[in-house]
Design a protein around this motif. Structure first.
Motif, mmCIF file in Angstrom:
data_model
loop_
_atom_site.group_PDB
_atom_site.id
_atom_site.type_symbol
_atom_site.label_atom_id
_atom_site.label_comp_id
_atom_site.label_asym_id
_atom_site.label_seq_id
_atom_site.Cartn_x
_atom_site.Cartn_y
_atom_site.Cartn_z
ATOM 1 N N PHE A 1 40.359 66.760 46.111
ATOM 2 C CA PHE A 1 40.016 65.148 45.535
ATOM 3 C C PHE A 1 39.334 64.922 46.482
ATOM 4 C CE2 PHE A 1 44.151 66.050 43.692
ATOM 5 C CZ PHE A 1 43.821 65.664 42.270
ATOM 6 N N TYR A 2 38.541 65.535 47.434
ATOM 7 C CA TYR A 2 37.749 64.789 48.427
ATOM 8 C C TYR A 2 36.362 64.335 47.876
ATOM 9 C CZ TYR A 2 34.647 64.650 52.401
ATOM 10 O OH TYR A 2 33.633 64.136 53.494
ATOM 11 N N GLY B 1 37.816 57.082 45.628
ATOM 12 C CA GLY B 1 38.591 56.288 44.765
ATOM 13 C C GLY B 1 38.579 56.023 43.416
ATOM 14 N N ARG B 2 37.297 56.854 42.799
ATOM 15 C CA ARG B 2 37.115 56.749 41.558
ATOM 16 C C ARG B 2 37.827 57.260 40.396
ATOM 17 N NH1 ARG B 2 31.374 57.967 43.032
ATOM 18 N NH2 ARG B 2 32.406 60.030 42.879
ATOM 19 N N LEU B 3 39.034 58.106 40.997
ATOM 20 C CA LEU B 3 39.955 58.884 40.092
ATOM 21 C C LEU B 3 40.796 57.769 39.059
ATOM 22 C CD1 LEU B 3 41.135 61.230 42.766
ATOM 23 C CD2 LEU B 3 39.779 61.609 40.879
ATOM 24 N N PRO B 4 41.132 58.223 37.998
ATOM 25 C CA PRO B 4 42.113 57.494 37.053
ATOM 26 C C PRO B 4 43.496 57.230 37.809
ATOM 27 C CG PRO B 4 41.256 59.606 35.973
ATOM 28 C CD PRO B 4 40.904 59.662 37.509
ATOM 29 N N PRO B 5 43.900 56.061 37.571
ATOM 30 C CA PRO B 5 45.058 55.726 38.217
ATOM 31 C C PRO B 5 46.494 56.513 38.134
ATOM 32 C CG PRO B 5 44.462 54.001 36.491
ATOM 33 C CD PRO B 5 43.382 55.159 36.570
ATOM 34 N N ASP B 6 46.303 57.365 37.141
ATOM 35 C CA ASP B 6 47.471 58.183 36.857
ATOM 36 C C ASP B 6 47.218 59.717 37.358
ATOM 37 O OD1 ASP B 6 45.672 58.706 34.766
ATOM 38 O OD2 ASP B 6 47.093 58.953 33.259
ATOM 39 N N LEU C 1 48.951 64.816 33.851
ATOM 40 C CA LEU C 1 47.758 65.620 33.288
ATOM 41 C C LEU C 1 48.639 66.749 32.390
ATOM 42 C CD1 LEU C 1 45.120 66.436 33.037
ATOM 43 C CD2 LEU C 1 45.094 67.737 35.012
ATOM 44 N N PHE C 2 49.564 67.403 32.807
ATOM 45 C CA PHE C 2 50.168 68.471 32.146
ATOM 46 C C PHE C 2 50.780 67.780 30.839
ATOM 47 C CE2 PHE C 2 50.578 70.372 36.383
ATOM 48 C CZ PHE C 2 49.218 70.717 36.428
#
Length: 107
Positions: free
Chosen positions: A25-26, A30-35, A45-46
């Protein structure tokens, strides 16, 4: 949900056998989806893949089955190469300047 679209695209283009998830995730700043902020949220995700009716086989492939298949192939190929020839001492000495060897004097 946005992240779950990527395997769908990949499933139709290179094929589901070439898709896998990484825990790197590097660099996302901080632009990842909140979930899906870290690997502890992979179940989200699964669950989305299941909701989108991915087969159990396809989900198993992206959860590590593809990686294990590739590693088995690499190990099989390495064993086949090793069975056909022995390592060249000249190449080892040249590549590592004899620094990868442990002196055995005194053993």
């Amino acid at each position: 949900r946005r992240v779950s679209v990527h395997p769908r695209w990949d499933k139709t283009h290179p094929g589901i056998a070439q898709v896998g998830f990484s825990a790197d995730f590097y660099g996302f700043g901080g632009r990842l989806p909140p979930d899906l902020k870290d690997v502890s949220m992979y179940p989200n995700l699964f669950a989305e893949l299941i909701r989108r009716q991915y087969s159990d086989d396809d989900i198993a492939k992206v959860l590590g089955g593809n990686l294990l298949r590739v590693f088995r192939h690499v190990e099989d190929e390495a064993a086949a190469l090793q069975a056909r020839s022995i390592p060249s001492e000249a190449i080892i000495d040249y590549a590592f300047n004899d620094t990868c060897r442990t002196p055995l004097a005194g053993f």
